[in-house]
Design an enzyme around this catalytic site. Structure first.
Site, PDB file in Angstrom:
ATOM      1  N   SER A  55     -21.783 -27.597 -26.146  1.00  0.00           N
ATOM      2  CA  SER A  55     -22.558 -27.318 -27.357  1.00  0.00           C
ATOM      3  C   SER A  55     -23.605 -26.223 -27.195  1.00  0.00           C
ATOM      4  O   SER A  55     -24.262 -25.860 -28.169  1.00  0.00           O
ATOM      5  CB  SER A  55     -23.237 -28.598 -27.848  1.00  0.00           C
ATOM      6  OG  SER A  55     -22.277 -29.476 -28.375  1.00  0.00           O
ATOM      7  N   GLU A  81       0.777  -1.230   0.000  1.00  0.00           N
ATOM      8  CA  GLU A  81       0.000   0.000   0.000  1.00  0.00           C
ATOM      9  C   GLU A  81       0.816   1.291   0.000  1.00  0.00           C
ATOM     10  O   GLU A  81       0.389   2.272  -0.599  1.00  0.00           O
ATOM     11  CB  GLU A  81      -0.934  -0.003   1.222  1.00  0.00           C
ATOM     12  CG  GLU A  81      -1.963  -1.119   1.214  1.00  0.00           C
ATOM     13  CD  GLU A  81      -2.942  -0.979   0.062  1.00  0.00           C
ATOM     14  OE1 GLU A  81      -3.554   0.087  -0.070  1.00  0.00           O
ATOM     15  OE2 GLU A  81      -3.074  -1.949  -0.708  1.00  0.00           O
TER      16      GLU A  81
END
Length: 839
Positions: free
Chosen positions: A444, A163
């Site tokens: 499919s 940070e």
């Protein structure tokens, strides 16, 4: 003699001086001598010479010559006269500096360090069904403060590496970083934070997460004052105890328990680096709750460790041996059991991903969130899964039943509202939402997108014929694809060769060979573009253009597939899905993103695709959906190695996708579904289609069946005459194909799903149980017990097919499924066939 002297004060005339030179200067008063009396003013008539002199142009006054040794100043002309001088600029800068300095001084004096904000005792968020009844509350804040001395030094350094690496040497605020972050956000490089740890602590503890100018100004001055009055250790301790880490955990101690079940003092460097990783995006980087985010989370974790090495906080040797620490399972609150936890997490993800609120702001609580979930339909979905699948699982007897998962989503295509979602058996037991995960192939169910793209792009076959539902393709098993740069010869389901068939028949029977050729004919890039337009995210895993994409190798979520099928159902008009009706907090209403419908593909392309999917339900692999009692269009799919089975279908006013998935409950690895529920194979036309039918029947209860209103492409409605001349067959590489009329083949005997694939076929042993897969044309059929050895004759259409394993005597497909043909496997029917592939 008259007096010729001039009037007093006038210069005497010189006859040799030109008239214009004799004219007095304008407004010049005559010089008076001392003691002269003021003459009486009298208007003298203007002479002709005076008039001519007045009308002559006056010469420009000559500039004063510069002083010796001094350069003349250039005159400002043209546009340069509009620019301020350097004196003006300097004055403006000094004035602005004075104003800014005064404002900063006033802000510093006027803004005091406030008491802790309400986030320290944050409220719960309330999630509601569309009718206003409550789904769940997301629990109270989990927070335990610890002194900095109890947090291992390496964990502190991991947070700093993630940070704010220069925390101990920098000031409380970094104006350059703030300006850089604002510029990157404004120029579209992503929303970035320019805040130091001090500013983040102020936001977490004293203010809030709202993105307003007022809050940012307060944050700026409080951070400056806090940096002057408090030590760096004090600020870092406060930051670690107030930051949100996900899993409802505030502070490093609560996070250590939530992710690793241990006290913060026992965290390793690797574990501390992962918790530091979560600070950037707590919801996205939880690799357990969101497996699809693992690559991003690992990249961030490596960034943290590399930062520690750069700062000298971690040796190269230790860095090289550090392994990723797998976090523990999510321990959901009791109030989120059943489907409630899945719904809450899906709604949260939608809010954060659409930037309505960030996850830290949402975690502050106090929001009342009304969803689009229809309570009656949600209960119907759960009941359908329980009745059709869960009640038949017996994990104590069948080990494969431990692997079974299910996910489903239902959307109203006209509005895009998600009206129901099934995430899993119980959020407290299976915390990964099966409706939103992205790690299973769609198989499919992707094929309709290929055909829709063909119509949308007016595509043609290799020999120039327009692609319609009646176009003839060769459907032979392992037929090499022609025209592509990649060699590809896919297997059909059951390795059946169909010969010359129409696209409509190939869709009914899900013939891989036909669609692998079609995707090359259309263009893989165009097909991908169409799928994206329909609603498939562009960053979907394994969404790679190529012949194999026609078989559904990409890994879209059930939610994404429902969105795409909803676009087809709404005649090609895409309305982005939503989970939200309204969000309020106190008396304020939070704005929701615009969801303007767009025409993703033409109505002709969408409706012609729908017409073929209606045929799949009426005549093909999706006949189980007829039990819903409403006209439906749909497509089945079975993933590679039978790891997933799909049924995606819709009525004119409701779109639902259901998927079954195989996953090891202990390791989380994807597993095949062979032998699950006591059946050799699980296909999309079986359990998923039956769940779809049961849910749709209840969801549409009380409404009349509605037929599809379709506008088809030319040539799609009527098949061409059965003449080889009018529809020449596509050439094969060896040019040995004999032209044949476009006659629809009979479905392979013995069925398509369970022994075959359903429960004995369409009825009891016809199309399904003794059928296409295990003992009909395929496994006791054309291949190994085939046309000669017990296939179409002895174990096929006659003995184990339509007669003995079929519609007459083979209720469980005994002759077709287990006796003839090596591909059907042994008599127990539990081991997979040698080849397993996408259907």
């Amino acid at each position: 003699m008259s007096d010729q002297s001039p009037p007093p004060g006038w210069t005497p005339r010189d006859p040799d001086t030109p008239p214009e030179a004799r004219q007095p200067r304008a407004n010049q008063r005559p010089r008076q001598q001392p003691g002269d009396r003021q003459p009486e003013t009298r208007q003298q008539p203007e002479t002709r010479q005076q008039r001519e002199a007045r009308q002559q142009p006056q010469p420009e006054p000559q500039p004063r010559p510069p002083a010796p040794g001094k350069k003349p100043r250039p005159k400002r002309t043209g546009w340069r006269r509009l620019l301020p001088t350097w004196r003006m600029v300097l004055g403006a800068v000094l004035l602005l500096a004075l104003l800014i300095g005064g404002a900063l001084m006033a802000g510093y004096l006027l803004v005091d360090i406030p008491p802790a904000n309400a986030a320290a005792t944050a409220q719960s968020n309330v999630y509601l069904y569309s009718d206003g009844s409550q789904i769940a509350r997301d629990g109270e804040v989990n927070r335990v403060n610890v002194p900095l001395s109890q947090i291992p030094r390496t964990v502190q350094e991991a947070v700093l590496a993630a940070e704010d690496r220069d925390f101990y040497s920098e000031r409380a605020v970094d104006p350059k970083a703030m300006l850089r972050a604002a510029w990157n956000t404004a120029t579209g490089k992503g929303t970035q934070s320019g805040s130091t740890i001090t500013q983040q602590y102020v936001k977490n503890y004293y203010l809030g997460q709202e993105q307003t100018i007022k809050r940012k100004v307060k944050e700026f001055f409080i951070a400056i004052k806090l940096g002057r009055e408090k030590s760096k250790d004090y600020i870092l301790e406060g930051y670690l105890n107030t930051s949100y880490f996900g899993r409802n955990a505030y502070g490093i101690q609560a996070a250590a328990q939530a992710y690793y079940g241990k006290d913060v003092s026992n965290l390793t460097t690797a574990e501390g680096a992962y918790l530091a990783t979560l600070l950037n995006s707590p919801s996205a980087f939880d690799v357990v709750a969101h497996p699809q985010s693992r690559p991003r989370a690992l990249a961030r974790w490596n960034y943290v460790l590399d930062g520690m090495v750069k700062k000298g906080w971690l040796s190269e040797t230790e860095r090289a041996t550090t392994q990723f620490p797998e976090p523990g399972k999510v321990r959901a609150a009791a109030g989120l059991s059943g489907q409630r936890g899945y719904l809450v997490e899906a709604i949260k993800d939608y809010i954060v991903e659409n930037k309505i609120l960030d996850d830290k702001t949402l975690a502050e609580g106090g929001y009342r969130i009304t969803s689009t979930i229809d309570k009656r339909r949600q209960n119907a979905f759960v009941a359908a899964v329980d009745e059709q699948m869960i009640s038949k699982l017996d994990p104590g007897t069948r080990k494969a039943d431990r692997l079974v998962r299910a996910g489903g989503v239902s959307i109203d295509p006209a509005t895009g509202k998600v009206v129901a979602m099934y995430g899993g058996i119980d959020y407290t037991k299976q915390y990964v939402n099966n409706a939103t995960r992205h790690d299973y192939q769609v198989a499919s169910t992707f094929k309709p997108f290929v055909f829709a793209s063909a119509v949308e792009n007016d595509s043609r076959t290799q020999d120039g014929r327009r692609i319609t539902p009646n176009t003839i393709y060769n459907g032979d098993n392992r037929r090499p694809v022609v025209g592509g740069r990649i060699r590809f010869n896919p297997e059909n389901e059951g390795q059946v060769s169909y010969g010359n068939i129409t696209v409509n028949t190939a869709t009914d029977l899900s013939v891989n060979a036909v669609y692998a050729q079609m995707v090359v004919d259309v263009g893989t890039g165009k097909v991908k573009r169409t799928a994206i337009d329909l609603g498939i995210p562009e960053d979907t895993p394994n969404f790679v253009p190529g012949p194999a994409m026609a078989l559904g190798t990409m890994q879209a979520s059930v939610l994404d597939m429902t969105q795409a099928y909803a676009t087809l159902a709404d005649h090609g008009r895409r309305t982005p899905y939503t989970f939200l009706e309204k969000i309020t907090k106190g008396g304020d209403t939070i704005g929701l993103p615009e969801r303007t419908p767009t025409q993703a593909i033409s109505r002709e392309a969408a409706d012609t695709t729908t017409s073929m999917l209606v045929s799949v339900v009426d005549n093909g692999t999706g006949t189980a959906a007829l039990a819903a009692g409403h006209p439906a269009a749909g497509k089945t799919g079975t993933g590679e190695l039978d790891r997933s089975a799909w049924f995606a279908a819709y009525t004119p006013n409701l779109v639902t996708v259901v998927s079954m998935m195989g996953q090891d409950p202990d390791t989380g690895t994807l597993q095949s579904l062979y032998g699950a529920l006591g059946e050799p194979r699980i296909g999309g036309g079986g359990y998923p289609a039956r769940i779809w039918a049961a849910y749709t029947k209840t969801a549409l209860e009380g409404t009349d069946p509605v037929d599809f209103d379709l506008e088809l492409q030319p040539g799609a409605a009527q098949p061409p005459p059965p003449s080889p001349e009018s529809n020449p067959p596509q050439e094969t590489p060896d040019d040995e194909l004999t032209p044949t009329p476009p006659v629809r083949p009979s479905p392979p005997t013995g069925g398509q799903t369970q022994g075959g694939r359903d429960n004995g076929g369409q009825n009891q042993g016809g199309q399904n149980n003794g059928g296409q897969n295990q003992g009909g044309q395929n496994n006791g059929g054309q291949d190994n017990g085939g046309q000669n050895q017990g296939g179409q004759n002895n174990g096929g259409q006659t003995q184990g097919g339509q007669d003995n394993g079929g519609t007459t005597e083979g209720t469980q497909g005994t002759q077709g499924t287990t006796t003839q043909g090596a591909d059907g496997g042994p008599a127990d029917g539990l081991r997979p066939p040698p080849s397993a592939f996408l259907e």
